[in-house]
Scaffold this motif. Structure first.
Motif, short mmCIF file in Angstrom:
data_model
loop_
_atom_site.label_atom_id
_atom_site.label_comp_id
_atom_site.label_asym_id
_atom_site.label_seq_id
_atom_site.Cartn_x
_atom_site.Cartn_y
_atom_site.Cartn_z
N ALA A 206 0.83 -1.21 0.00
CA ALA A 206 0.00 0.00 0.00
C ALA A 206 0.86 1.26 0.00
O ALA A 206 0.54 2.25 -0.67
CB ALA A 206 -0.92 0.01 1.21
N GLY A 207 1.97 1.21 0.72
CA GLY A 207 2.87 2.35 0.73
C GLY A 207 3.53 2.55 -0.63
O GLY A 207 3.76 3.67 -1.07
N ALA A 208 3.83 1.44 -1.31
CA ALA A 208 4.50 1.53 -2.61
C ALA A 208 3.58 2.04 -3.70
O ALA A 208 4.00 2.79 -4.58
CB ALA A 208 5.06 0.15 -2.99
N VAL A 209 2.30 1.64 -3.67
CA VAL A 209 1.37 2.01 -4.75
C VAL A 209 0.43 3.14 -4.34
O VAL A 209 -0.42 3.56 -5.12
CB VAL A 209 0.55 0.79 -5.21
N GLN A 210 0.55 3.60 -3.08
CA GLN A 210 -0.29 4.69 -2.56
C GLN A 210 -1.77 4.32 -2.61
O GLN A 210 -2.62 5.04 -3.16
CB GLN A 210 -0.03 5.98 -3.33
N ALA A 211 -2.10 3.16 -2.03
CA ALA A 211 -3.47 2.66 -2.01
C ALA A 211 -4.31 3.42 -0.99
O ALA A 211 -3.80 4.06 -0.08
CB ALA A 211 -3.47 1.17 -1.68
N ARG A 212 -5.63 3.32 -1.15
CA ARG A 212 -6.55 3.96 -0.23
C ARG A 212 -6.72 3.10 1.03
O ARG A 212 -6.52 1.90 1.00
CB ARG A 212 -7.92 4.17 -0.89
N ARG A 213 -7.12 3.77 2.11
CA ARG A 213 -7.26 3.05 3.39
C ARG A 213 -8.31 1.96 3.33
O ARG A 213 -8.16 0.91 3.94
CB ARG A 213 -7.58 4.05 4.50
N GLU A 214 -9.41 2.21 2.64
CA GLU A 214 -10.45 1.17 2.57
C GLU A 214 -9.96 -0.05 1.81
O GLU A 214 -10.41 -1.17 2.06
CB GLU A 214 -11.74 1.71 1.94
N TYR A 298 7.31 -0.54 -10.83
CA TYR A 298 6.30 -0.89 -11.81
C TYR A 298 5.20 0.17 -11.91
O TYR A 298 4.81 0.57 -13.01
CB TYR A 298 5.67 -2.25 -11.45
N PHE A 299 4.70 0.62 -10.76
CA PHE A 299 3.62 1.61 -10.79
C PHE A 299 4.11 2.96 -11.32
O PHE A 299 3.38 3.66 -12.00
CB PHE A 299 3.01 1.76 -9.39
N THR A 300 5.34 3.31 -11.00
CA THR A 300 5.87 4.59 -11.47
C THR A 300 6.14 4.57 -12.97
O THR A 300 5.84 5.52 -13.68
CB THR A 300 7.16 4.95 -10.71
N VAL A 301 6.71 3.45 -13.46
CA VAL A 301 7.12 3.38 -14.86
C VAL A 301 5.97 2.95 -15.77
O VAL A 301 5.79 3.49 -16.86
CB VAL A 301 8.30 2.39 -15.01
N LYS A 302 5.16 1.98 -15.31
CA LYS A 302 4.18 1.35 -16.19
C LYS A 302 2.75 1.86 -15.97
O LYS A 302 2.07 2.27 -16.91
CB LYS A 302 4.22 -0.16 -15.99
N GLY A 308 3.87 8.07 -23.88
CA GLY A 308 4.80 8.98 -24.51
C GLY A 308 5.64 9.80 -23.55
O GLY A 308 6.57 10.50 -23.97
N ALA A 309 5.32 9.74 -22.25
CA ALA A 309 6.09 10.51 -21.27
C ALA A 309 7.46 9.88 -21.05
O ALA A 309 7.66 8.68 -21.26
CB ALA A 309 5.34 10.60 -19.95
N ALA A 310 8.40 10.72 -20.64
CA ALA A 310 9.76 10.23 -20.39
C ALA A 310 9.78 9.29 -19.19
O ALA A 310 8.92 9.38 -18.29
CB ALA A 310 10.70 11.40 -20.15
N LEU A 311 10.73 8.38 -19.20
CA LEU A 311 10.88 7.48 -18.06
C LEU A 311 11.24 8.27 -16.80
O LEU A 311 11.99 9.25 -16.89
CB LEU A 311 11.97 6.45 -18.34
N PRO A 312 10.71 7.86 -15.66
CA PRO A 312 11.02 8.60 -14.42
C PRO A 312 12.50 8.45 -14.05
O PRO A 312 13.12 7.41 -14.33
CB PRO A 312 10.11 7.93 -13.38
N LEU A 317 11.84 7.87 -8.57
CA LEU A 317 11.59 6.56 -7.97
C LEU A 317 11.86 6.59 -6.47
O LEU A 317 11.11 6.01 -5.67
CB LEU A 317 12.47 5.50 -8.64
N TRP A 318 12.94 7.27 -6.08
CA TRP A 318 13.28 7.38 -4.66
C TRP A 318 12.21 8.15 -3.90
O TRP A 318 11.83 7.78 -2.79
CB TRP A 318 14.63 8.06 -4.51
#
Length: 413
Positions: A206-214, A298-302, A308-312, A317-318
């Motif tokens: 959840a911390g990595a993908v910024q999921a909702r609390r529910e 994965y969530f940041t890049v894909k 068409g946006a540039a790779l992060p 990522l950090w």
């Protein structure tokens, strides 16, 4: 004719009621203090400032909210400690002993949610429901209980089983969730929870993908619902299949999603099975950090990068990576080094204190989840997450059994 502005930038003109021409002054954003004229920009700004002033929590509300969480957390710990004692000698003894604190914490938090909502206090006190802080602190402290030295002892079969099982089950869950149209963040939580170590893995994901609390609450609920019957079913199946202690322990440790449930099930299967189950589950727990790094990338890049946006960059990522996972890894290293240098008895006692503190923080986290819980996200998800999680549990059982027999059939405890 509609008002227009000429090419020289002069103000638009319009006819008045008597047919004369009126020249309108070109409006500039802002307001003249002398004239008291309020433009749309200042009206929005004033309204926003007023709303922020109303919604800004007071210190008293924050303190009161934290106090509510602490009281409900203490009540959770009371039930977690005393219910098994009350159930001794009754038909509910085994069930009561296997129910873990997240069940009480979420249930008590939900009851508090309803009560505070009826009293119109929930929103005012919500600033004190520090769910994210409690969760992250609990996961960091979890690292202290992972002794890397133990992993080396059974490095071969346990690490290989963990890697293969996590890859297979995570991949299947992610695929099926996609086929059924689940939200990507919920897919990540369910895949991590069922393939690694239940609630702790879901929290890290959840911390990595910024999921909702529910979504966290939903994943935690499914973990608990499926883990409880597994405590009794897996030892029974292991005996029915005639599995050795090592194979039974590896199967239990690799399939039941929470560490406490693994301990309860392993104890039913026997002391030798419990030892292997603990090692296998500890190995899976240690892989939380790797999965969090992979999900962040994965969530940041894909997932969240527009076409068409540039790779992060590495910096992006950090910034996205959940830093508390590094705390989890650091706590594991520190705990391992401390146990190597300290007296065995005193070292174990000190780690037990850290584990108890971890339990407190996770209790407060689950209480806060219950207090903040909203049915809206669950209504949107519907039945599909249950099908995905249940199917993944079945795949986990089958693949886990095959790997346990293959890797631990000649392993002696």
């Amino acid at each position: 004719m509609p008002d227009t502005e000429d090419r020289n930038g002069t103000a638009p003109t319009e006819s008045d009621a008597d047919g004369g021409v009126v020249t309108a002054a070109k409006a500039e954003p802002g307001t003249d203090a002398a004239s008291g004229i309020i433009t749309p920009e200042t009206a929005v700004t004033s309204e926003t400032a007023a709303l922020q002033a109303v919604s800004r929590p007071t210190v008293g509300a924050i303190v009161a909210g934290i106090a509510v969480v602490l009281v409900l957390g203490a009540l959770t710990r009371y039930f977690d400690t005393h219910v098994p004692q009350w159930a001794k000698g009754t038909p509910f003894q085994r069930v009561a002993k296997s129910i873990e604190f997240p069940v009480y914490a979420i249930a008590i938090g939900l009851i508090g949610n309803v009560v505070l909502a009826k009293l119109s206090l929930r929103d005012r006190l919500s600033a004190g429901f520090r769910t994210e802080f409690f969760i992250k602190t609990g996961v960091v402290l979890l690292g202290a209980s992972i002794n890397l030295k133990i992993l080396v002892t059974a490095a071969g079969p346990s690490i290989l089983q963990a890697l293969l099982l996590i890859t297979a089950v995570f991949g299947f869950t992610w695929w099926l969730g996609g086929r059924l149209g689940l939200d990507d963040k919920l897919r990540a939580l369910l895949s991590s929870a069922v393939s690694i170590c239940g609630v702790s893995a879901a929290i890290a994901a959840a911390g990595a993908v910024q999921a909702r609390r529910e979504q966290i609450a939903y994943a935690a609920s499914l973990v608990i619902i499926f883990a409880l019957p597994s405590i009794f079913v897996l030892p029974w199946l292991a005996e029915a299949f005639g599995l050795s202690d090592a194979v039974a322990g590896a199967w239990i440790g690799g399939n039941i999603d929470t560490t406490a449930a693994v301990a309860a099930s392993g104890a039913i299967a026997g002391e030798k099975a419990l030892q292997i189950a603990t090692i296998v589950k500890t190995t899976q727990n240690a892989l939380i950090g790797i999965v969090a790094i992979a999900l962040t990338a994965y969530f940041t890049v894909k997932v969240e990068r527009s076409k068409g946006a540039a790779l992060p960059s590495l910096r992006q990522l950090w910034e996205r990576f959940p830093k508390f996972v590094l705390g989890f890894i650091a706590a594991s290293v520190i705990g391992t080094l401390y146990l190597q240098s300290a007296d065995k008895k005193s070292g174990a006692a000190h780690i037990a204190i850290v584990n108890d503190l971890r339990t407190w923080f996770l209790i407060l986290a689950f209480v806060s989840i219950g207090l903040e819980f909203s049915l809206r996200g669950l209504r949107e998800a519907g039945w599909r997450p249950i099908v995905v999680f249940g199917s993944a549990v079945v795949v986990n059982l089958v693949v886990g059994l095959g790997l346990s027999v293959l890797l631990f059939r000649n392993f002696t405890v």
